[in-house]
Design an enzyme around this catalytic site. Structure first.
Site, mmCIF file in Angstrom:
data_model
loop_
_atom_site.group_PDB
_atom_site.id
_atom_site.type_symbol
_atom_site.label_atom_id
_atom_site.label_comp_id
_atom_site.label_asym_id
_atom_site.label_seq_id
_atom_site.Cartn_x
_atom_site.Cartn_y
_atom_site.Cartn_z
ATOM 1 N N SER A 74 -23.205 151.032 -37.369
ATOM 2 C CA SER A 74 -24.456 150.837 -36.577
ATOM 3 C C SER A 74 -25.237 152.143 -36.833
ATOM 4 O O SER A 74 -26.443 152.109 -36.471
ATOM 5 C CB SER A 74 -24.335 151.112 -35.143
ATOM 6 O OG SER A 74 -23.917 150.001 -34.471
ATOM 7 N N LYS A 77 -28.501 150.955 -38.569
ATOM 8 C CA LYS A 77 -29.552 150.308 -38.063
ATOM 9 C C LYS A 77 -30.856 151.168 -38.211
ATOM 10 O O LYS A 77 -31.951 150.645 -38.370
ATOM 11 C CB LYS A 77 -29.179 150.377 -36.429
ATOM 12 C CG LYS A 77 -28.266 149.216 -36.180
ATOM 13 C CD LYS A 77 -27.764 149.302 -34.583
ATOM 14 C CE LYS A 77 -26.644 148.282 -34.615
ATOM 15 N NZ LYS A 77 -25.948 148.333 -33.024
ATOM 16 N N TYR A 196 -26.895 141.557 -41.665
ATOM 17 C CA TYR A 196 -26.343 142.512 -40.824
ATOM 18 C C TYR A 196 -24.801 143.051 -41.136
ATOM 19 O O TYR A 196 -24.676 144.224 -41.087
ATOM 20 C CB TYR A 196 -26.644 142.270 -39.564
ATOM 21 C CG TYR A 196 -26.163 143.013 -38.431
ATOM 22 C CD1 TYR A 196 -26.811 144.131 -38.283
ATOM 23 C CD2 TYR A 196 -25.084 142.777 -37.852
ATOM 24 C CE1 TYR A 196 -26.191 145.075 -37.123
ATOM 25 C CE2 TYR A 196 -24.571 143.442 -36.842
ATOM 26 C CZ TYR A 196 -25.139 144.667 -36.458
ATOM 27 O OH TYR A 196 -24.751 145.554 -35.522
ATOM 28 N N TYR A 248 -27.499 154.338 -27.054
ATOM 29 C CA TYR A 248 -27.282 153.249 -26.099
ATOM 30 C C TYR A 248 -27.425 153.742 -24.846
ATOM 31 O O TYR A 248 -28.170 154.408 -24.055
ATOM 32 C CB TYR A 248 -26.029 152.484 -26.614
ATOM 33 C CG TYR A 248 -25.809 152.249 -27.883
ATOM 34 C CD1 TYR A 248 -26.701 151.115 -28.694
ATOM 35 C CD2 TYR A 248 -24.863 152.645 -28.653
ATOM 36 C CE1 TYR A 248 -26.624 151.071 -29.961
ATOM 37 C CE2 TYR A 248 -24.391 152.239 -30.066
ATOM 38 C CZ TYR A 248 -25.301 151.529 -30.622
ATOM 39 O OH TYR A 248 -25.311 151.163 -32.025
ATOM 40 N N VAL A 266 -19.200 152.521 -34.805
ATOM 41 C CA VAL A 266 -18.222 152.173 -34.053
ATOM 42 C C VAL A 266 -16.861 152.487 -35.311
ATOM 43 O O VAL A 266 -15.613 152.713 -34.708
ATOM 44 C CB VAL A 266 -17.772 150.757 -33.901
ATOM 45 C CG1 VAL A 266 -18.424 150.502 -32.659
ATOM 46 C CG2 VAL A 266 -18.186 149.490 -34.895
HETATM 47 O O1 DON Z 1 -22.283 144.757 -34.706
HETATM 48 C C1 DON Z 1 -21.190 145.512 -34.593
HETATM 49 O O2 DON Z 1 -20.452 145.151 -33.488
HETATM 50 C C2 DON Z 1 -20.997 146.595 -35.559
HETATM 51 N N1 DON Z 1 -21.064 146.105 -36.903
HETATM 52 C C3 DON Z 1 -21.715 147.588 -35.522
HETATM 53 C C4 DON Z 1 -21.582 148.287 -34.002
HETATM 54 C C5 DON Z 1 -21.408 149.574 -33.815
HETATM 55 O O3 DON Z 1 -21.506 150.502 -34.562
HETATM 56 C C6 DON Z 1 -21.885 150.189 -32.567
HETATM 57 N N2 DON Z 1 -22.188 151.628 -32.506
HETATM 58 N N3 DON Z 1 -21.564 152.472 -31.748
#
Ligand code: DON
Length: 558
Positions: A74, A77, A196, A248, A266
Site C-alpha cells: 500500500s 498508493k 494495482y 486508515y 501489509v
Molecule cells: O490490496 C491489498 O490488499 C494489498 N496489495 C495492499 C494492502 C496494504 O498494504 C494495506 N496496508 N496496510
C-alpha cells in the site's frame, strides 16, 4: 553526500548510534502477525527490522535490515495517486476519487453513495481507481519508472508476490467490478486491478522507503539523484491525503502521536515524511489488527517524540527573516565616492532602507519588511532587499514583494533586489541586480540623483584634479605637456590584469572600474573611480607590480 552507507560499514555518528539504540529497544516488541491473506507474504521473516532516515540534503542514516527486499504494497498508493494527478490534473482525479478519510479498514468498500467514488486514494478502492486512471501505452512501465525515480534506482516487480495476490485477490476484484459499475473505472476492470496488483508487488527495501519519503519531503526531487519524480504542486496533494487517510482507521491516533504524513503497507513497511526536512522508512513484517507494522508504528512514535518531528509544533520559532538592516550610505558599494558625495549619501540615508533577509522569502518575511518600512515616518523611498541568504521564494513571497513594490512605486519610491537570480520571473515593479554591490551602487546613484537632480558623474578640468592640488600654474603647465589623453568607450579595456604598472591615470570624466576577471565567472568589482580620482599610483609607492583589469563603466577620459 551520503553520511552513512549500509549498517555494516556505517560511518559512526550520534544519529546512527541513536537509531541502533532505537532498533534494539523495539526489537523486543513481539506483538502482531505477518500478513498471510496474500499467501506469498506469509513466508516473510518476522524478525526482520530496519530503520532508515534520509534528509532532503541527501544524508542517509540507517540501522538494521535496511537492504532486505520486500514488496511496497500500500505504500505504492500515494505514488500512483501522484502519477494520476500529474497526468490528468486535480479536477479529473477528484471527479473519480474523493479526499475524505474513511475511518475504515484499508480493504473496506468505502464508496460515496450515488456516485460510487471511493472516499480517498489511500484505501484499496481509491487506489485501484487511480491505477485505472494511469495513462499511456504501457501504464505499468510508467508506474515502475516513476517509482524508480522516487527510489533513485531501477526497481523490479516481484513476480511471485504479484502472482500470489492476483490469484487470491477476490475482494479487490469485487471492488474493481463495483467501481466499473459506477463508471469510476472505465474500460476493462481486470486491467485496472491487474495494474494495482503489479504496483503493490514492486520490490523495495527499507532504504528505498526512506528515499521515497525524502523525495516527497524534498518537493518531488530525489535528494540522492537530483531527479524529479513528481511536481511540487502534486506533492502537496499527495502529502495532504497521506496526512488524513494514510493510516486508515488509525489516521487520527497517528496524527496525534506521530504527526507526520505517512503510509503503511501489509508487507510491514511504513513511510513518513517531514516536509522540507526528511523522509523515514521503517520495515518490520508483523502487523497489528489494522494492517500496520507494530514496530514501524512504535519507531515512528519515538522518532517523532525524540527528534521533535511532529508537524504541529506549537511555540517553535524560525530564525527572524531580517538578519540585519541598515541604510544606503552607511555601508557603501565598491564605487569610490568623493567626500561631498559621501556626505550627501549619509545626509539622505533616511530616505533608504536595506534589509538583509534569510531563509525563505514568503509572506512572513515580507510582513516583517513591510512593518519595518511603514513604521518609519516618512517611509523610506528606496528599499533594497538583499537576498544573498535567501534559499527560496514561495508564491506568497513573490506576491507580497510585488505588493510592496507597488506600494513604494505609488509613493515615488522603488523596491530593489540584490542576488536576483532567485526571482523568476522578475517581480515588477522592482529593480533586480545580480549582486549586492550593483544594487547598492544603483541605490546610491538614485539617492544622489534625488538629492541633487543629476546622476552623471561629473567631468572636471585637469587643474581641479585632487592629485594636482597645490601645483603652481607653471608646474601644472609643465606637467600637462607630459600627460597623454586617453578616451575610452564604456566596456573597453584600459589596462589588462598582469600588465606592468608603468602609468598613472588621472580620471577627469566618466567612471572606470577595477575588476577581478576569472574564466566562466562574472566579473568581481574591486572599485569604481570617477572624475578627480587616480588609478595606478600604488605602483609608484610600492614599486612596479602587476595590475588588475581596468575598464570604463561609462565613457571615460583620463
Ligand atoms: O490490496 C491489498 O490488499 C494489498 N496489495 C495492499 C494492502 C496494504 O498494504 C494495506 N496496508 N496496510
Amino acid at each position: 553526500m551520503v553520511a552513512s552507507s549500509t549498517s555494516n560499514e556505517t560511518a559512526r555518528s550520534p544519529i546512527t548510534t541513536y537509531l541502533d539504540a532505537l532498533l534494539d529497544h523495539h526489537a523486543g516488541l513481539e506483538g502482531g502477525e505477518v500478513a498471510s491473506y496474500i499467501p506469498e507474504l506469509a513466508s516473510a521473516d518476522p524478525s526482520l527490522f530496519g530503520i532508515c532516515l534520509t534528509t532532503v540534503d541527501g544524508s542517509i542514516y540507517e540501522a538494521g535490515d535496511t537492504r532486505t527486499p520486500f514488496t511496497i504494497q500500500s505504500m505504492s498508493k500515494p505514488l500512483t495517486y501522484g502519477l494520476a494527478l500529474e497526468q490528468l490534473g486535480e479536477q479529473v482525479v477528484r471527479s473519480r476519487v474523493g479526499v475524505e478519510p474513511s475511518g475504515d479498514a484499508f480493504n473496506e468498500i468505502s464508496l460515496t453513495p450515488m456516485t460510487g467514488a471511493p472516499l480517498n486514494p489511500m484505501i484499496n478502492a481509491g487506489a485501484i481507481a487511480c491505477a485505472g486512471l494511469v495513462d499511456g501505452d504501457d501504464p505499468f512501465a510508467t508506474i515502475i519508472e516513476t517509482y524508480s525515480r522516487y527510489a533513485g534506482r531501477s526497481l523490479e516487480l516481484d513476480e511471485a508476490v504479484y502472482r500470489s495476490e492476483s490469484e487470491t485477490g477476490h475482494r479487490n476484484r469485487a471492488i474493481v467490478h463495483l467501481l466499473r459499475n459506477f463508471g469510476v473505472v472505465s474500460g476493462d476492470p481486470e486491467h485496472a486491478v491487474d495494474l494495482y496488483f503489479r504496483q503493490c508487488a514492486i520490490s523495495v527495501d527499507c532504504s528505498d522507503l526512506a528515499a521515497i519519503a525524502a523525495t516527497l519531503a524534498n518537493g518531488g526531487i530525489n535528494p540522492l539523484t537530483g531527479e524529479r519524480a513528481v511536481s511540487e504542486k502534486v506533492v502537496r496533494g499527495v502529502l495532504s491525503v497521506m496526512t488524513t487517510c494514510g493510516m486508515y482507521d488509525s489516521a487520527g491516533e497517528w496524527l496525534l502521536s506521530v504527526g507526520l504524513p505517512a503510509k503503511s503497507g501489509v508487507s510491514g513497511g511504513v513511510i513518513a515524511v517531514l516536509p522540507g526536512k526528511l523522509g523515514i522508512g521503517v520495515f518490520s513484517p508483523k502487523l497489528d489488527e489494522r494492517g500496520n507494522s507494530v514496530r514501524g508504528i512504535a519507531v515512528c512514535r519515538d522518532l517523532s517524540r525524540d527528534l521533535s518531528l511532529h508537524l504541529i509544533a506549537p511555540g517553535s520559532r524560525l530564525a527572524p527573516p531580517i538578519r540585519s538592516s541598515y541604510r544606503v550610505g552607511e555601508i557603501g558599494s565598491k564605487r569610490v565616492r568623493h567626500g561631498d558625495e559621501r556626505a550627501k549619501l549619509l545626509e539622505g540615508s533616511d530616505r533608504t532602507a536595506v534589509f538583509e533577509l534569510q531563509g525563505e522569502l514568503n509572506f512572513m518575511s515580507l510582513e516583517a519588511v513591510s512593518r519595518a518600512v511603514t513604521k518609519r515616518d516618512p517611509c523610506p523611498e528606496l528599499v533594497l532587499l538583499d537576498l544573498r541568504r535567501v534559499n527560496r521564494i514561495d508564491r506568497s513571497g513573490a506576491e507580497f514583494s510585488s505588493a510592496l513594490g507597488s506600494f513604494l512605486d505609488q509613493r515615488g519610491g522603488k523596491l530593489v533586489f540584490s542576488c536576483a537570480d532567485l526571482l523568476e520571473p522578475i517581480i515588477p515593479p522592482a529593480m533586480a541586480f545580480p549582486d549586492l554591490d550593483a544594487a547598492l551602487e544603483w541605490c546610491e546613484e538614485e539617492l544622489l540623483f534625488r538629492i541633487r537632480g543629476d546622476s552623471e558623474p561629473r567631468a572636471i578640468p585637469l587643474e581641479l584634479h585632487e592629485l594636482l592640488q597645490g601645483l603652481s600654474p607653471r608646474e601644472l603647465g609643465r606637467l600637462s605637456s607630459h600627460l597623454e589623453a586617453v578616451n575610452a568607450k564604456a566596456g573597453a579595456l584600459i589596462v589588462r590584469a598582469g600588465e606592468p604598472a608603468a602609468q598613472i591615470f588621472l580620471v577627469i570624466s566618466g567612471s572606470l572600474s577595477v575588476l577581478l576577471r576569472a574564466e566562466n565567472q562574472p566579473d568581481l568589482r574591486l572599485s569604481t573611480l570617477t572624475a578627480g580620482m587616480t588609478f595606478g599610483e600604488i605602483a609608484y609607492i610600492d614599486g612596479p607590480c602587476a595590475r588588475p583589469t581596468c575598464v570604463p563603466t561609462r565613457t571615460s577620459s583620463a
